[in-house]
Structures are given as C-alpha cells and as structure tokens.
Design an enzyme around this catalytic site. Structure first.
Site, PDB file in Angstrom:
ATOM      1  N   THR A  54       0.832  -1.206   0.000  1.00 41.08           N
ATOM      2  CA  THR A  54       0.000   0.000   0.000  1.00 41.08           C
ATOM      3  C   THR A  54       0.861   1.248   0.000  1.00 41.08           C
ATOM      4  O   THR A  54       0.423   2.302  -0.472  1.00 41.08           O
ATOM      5  CB  THR A  54      -0.936  -0.016   1.222  1.00 41.08           C
ATOM      6  OG1 THR A  54      -1.670  -1.244   1.227  1.00 41.08           O
ATOM      7  CG2 THR A  54      -1.916   1.132   1.191  1.00 41.08           C
ATOM      8  N   TYR A 142       5.696 -12.115   5.123  1.00 41.85           N
ATOM      9  CA  TYR A 142       4.534 -11.632   4.367  1.00 41.85           C
ATOM     10  C   TYR A 142       4.176 -12.682   3.330  1.00 41.85           C
ATOM     11  O   TYR A 142       4.884 -12.857   2.336  1.00 41.85           O
ATOM     12  CB  TYR A 142       4.887 -10.298   3.716  1.00 41.85           C
ATOM     13  CG  TYR A 142       3.761  -9.551   3.054  1.00 41.85           C
ATOM     14  CD1 TYR A 142       2.439  -9.980   3.109  1.00 41.85           C
ATOM     15  CD2 TYR A 142       4.030  -8.373   2.369  1.00 41.85           C
ATOM     16  CE1 TYR A 142       1.420  -9.266   2.495  1.00 41.85           C
ATOM     17  CE2 TYR A 142       3.019  -7.647   1.754  1.00 41.85           C
ATOM     18  CZ  TYR A 142       1.721  -8.092   1.820  1.00 41.85           C
ATOM     19  OH  TYR A 142       0.725  -7.383   1.210  1.00 41.85           O
ATOM     20  N   LYS A 170       2.270 -11.658   8.297  1.00 43.05           N
ATOM     21  CA  LYS A 170       1.143 -10.948   7.681  1.00 43.05           C
ATOM     22  C   LYS A 170       0.526 -11.918   6.691  1.00 43.05           C
ATOM     23  O   LYS A 170       1.140 -12.292   5.694  1.00 43.05           O
ATOM     24  CB  LYS A 170       1.590  -9.675   6.984  1.00 43.05           C
ATOM     25  CG  LYS A 170       0.414  -8.927   6.331  1.00 43.05           C
ATOM     26  CD  LYS A 170       0.849  -7.681   5.582  1.00 43.05           C
ATOM     27  CE  LYS A 170      -0.355  -7.038   4.899  1.00 43.05           C
ATOM     28  NZ  LYS A 170       0.023  -5.852   4.075  1.00 43.05           N
ATOM     29  N   VAL A 210      -3.065  -6.085   9.845  1.00 43.03           N
ATOM     30  CA  VAL A 210      -2.372  -5.044   9.091  1.00 43.03           C
ATOM     31  C   VAL A 210      -3.363  -4.616   8.019  1.00 43.03           C
ATOM     32  O   VAL A 210      -3.572  -5.315   7.038  1.00 43.03           O
ATOM     33  CB  VAL A 210      -1.060  -5.546   8.462  1.00 43.03           C
ATOM     34  CG1 VAL A 210      -0.421  -4.449   7.625  1.00 43.03           C
ATOM     35  CG2 VAL A 210      -0.090  -6.023   9.543  1.00 43.03           C
TER      36      VAL A 210
END
Length: 300
Positions: A54, A142, A170, A210
């Site tokens: 993001t 991640y 994540k 998150v």
C-alpha cells in the site's frame, strides 16, 4: 474475550498499512507522512507498516524509504510500532533495506516472499533466514502468493518459527487451513492482511491485523478488535459486517488498495497525493463512490 495467543503482539494489534504521501509533483511528502501517521495513531492504530504494498514500495527509492521511516518515527515517538517493508526479489537488496530500516528507526521488518523468480521452498526459507540473520530487528513474514506467485508453505513457516527473530506473519494467503496449522504448531503472531479477515483470524488466535482500510477508518477497524476483546462477539461481528461495504469498495472493486486509499484520503482532506506509475489514479466516479461508502459507515 482474549486467548493466550492474542496476548503475544510483537508489533501491536491494530496496524495500518500506511500509504506513502506524495506531493502533487510526485515527490515524497515527509510532512504529509508525519501528519497522516499522527492522525492514524490518534484514531486507534498502535502500529504502522511503512513501505509496504500500500506504501508503493516498488516505486519508491531506497533513500525515500529510509526518509519516510525517519519522518514517521519523529512524528509518533517510540510508543508506536513501526514495521518497515523491505522485501524485494533480491536477497542482497532485501538485507540492505533491512539494515537501512534499522538505522532509520524501525522496530521490525516486513519481508515478502521473493517474487518473479518463483524460488522453491528451500530457497524461500534460506532467503528469510538470511534477512533475519542480517539485522537485530524482528521479522514479520509476508505471505501473499497472489502477488508473488509463491506460497510460504505451512511446513516452511513452522521451520522458520524456530528462528529467534522471525516472530510474526502478515497473512494474505487465503488458506485458512494452512494458517490454522501454523497457529497450532508455532508461537508466530499472525496478523490478518486482508480486511475481510480481521475478525475471523482474530477469533482463532491472531494477534491483530495489518489493514489497508484503516487508512480511512482506523477507529472502525480498531473497534472490531476492542469489542471482541471485551467479550461482545456478536457486536464484533456486527462491526465487521458494517465495514464490509467499504472494504469491498476499496479492496474488491478491481483497483489496488493504494489507488482507492489515496483517492478516499484526498476526499477526506488527509495527506495522500498522486500514485506513481504504472498505477493510475481513481476516476471521479470511483472517488465519489468511496466517499459515499465512507459516509454511510460513519453515519451508523
């Protein structure tokens, strides 16, 4: 209603995957980043993820990444966890970014699976171990195979959990069975990386989330977890469902969350700025729709 697992929160509980504000000319906007980070924390975030997907990490320079971390650290102080995205397709470059993030003031690093080259699991594991060995910062893995093309398989996660600095995940795997397997066999702190899964993963032992949608409604995301912690599970479900139309508008309408988050933040008068190519800005109709969904949520 808490569990033993939800008390292990190495990076906090409600983390925002913060956008990277740019000036209208497309340069990094450190003042805007300070302002946005301060607002997010005041509204309920106890951690921020910088330089992630993001945050447009593929199109920001190494120097910009370090400058962003330092600016946000200055703004929020030491009581807020800052996790820096450092993942690249190159292990050496990822190590360099991890060391730079540590120097700039990050509390941890977010390391995505190497992409494009599609390494086998043995190489994936070696990559994460190399990064974890390189700095003193704890690591959040991640897992987002939809972007990288490669899973972190549950068996690989379980082996990596033995590393003292690999502490969190994540989770954007869309594999609940695999997630539950890792939760059952490790002490890794799981963070829901998909906003529609915030409550679902929290209910089975995740540490938090998150959230991209938290850029616009940090208090509403935090409230879901607050309410669950208070034992009001039906109410927590209601709050998750109430935010779902905005989640769908931001994350399920065919545009990257970066694009929709920046469009909505701009309409709300918060620092955002343009996206960088190859991304294109949201059109007027899309921005109008996002603002409408946001207004409907806050009106309830």
């Amino acid at each position: 209603m808490t569990t033993a697992r939800t008390t292990a929160r190495p990076f906090g509980r409600t983390l925002c995957a913060m956008i990277t504000p740019f000036t209208e000319e497309g340069a990094l906007d450190p003042d805007g980043a300070r302002k946005l980070a301060t607002w997010l924390v005041a509204e309920g975030c106890d951690g921020l993820v910088l330089n992630g997907t993001t945050g447009e990490s593929p199109t920001t320079t190494d120097a910009e990444k370090a400058e962003l971390i330092a600016a946000v650290r200055e703004a929020v102080g030491d009581g807020v966890s800052l996790v820096a995205g450092v993942g690249t397709a190159d292990t050496r470059h990822t190590v360099e970014l991890a060391l730079a993030a540590e120097k700039a003031g990050a509390d941890g690093v977010l390391v995505v699976t190497p992409y494009y080259s599609r390494p086998p699991q043995e190489a994936v594991e070696a990559h994460f171990r190399a990064v974890a060995d390189a700095s003193g910062l704890p690591v959040m893995l991640y897992d987002i195979p939809g972007r990288t093309g490669t899973r972190i398989e549950p068996e690989t996660m379980i082996r990596l959990a033995a590393h003292p600095r690999i502490v969190a995940v994540k989770d954007c795997s869309y594999d609940l069975l695999g997630t539950l397997k890792v939760l059952a066999h490790t002490d890794l702190a799981y963070y829901a990386g998909c906003d529609e899964h915030v409550l679902a993963l929290y209910a089975v032992g995740a540490a938090g989330c998150v959230s991209t949608v938290a850029n616009a409604v940090p208090g509403r995301i935090s409230a879901i977890l607050d309410t669950f912690d208070a034992g009001e599970t039906a109410r927590a479900t209601e709050l998750q469902l109430r935010v779902t139309p905005l989640i769908e508008a931001m994350m399920g309408a065919g545009l990257p969350g970066t694009v929709t988050a920046k469009a909505l933040l701009a309409r709300l008068g918060l620092p955002a700025g343009p996206v960088r190519a190859p991304l294109l800005p949201a059109g007027r109709d899309t921005a109008d729709g996002l603002l409408a969904r946001h207004g409907e949520l806050l009106a309830v």
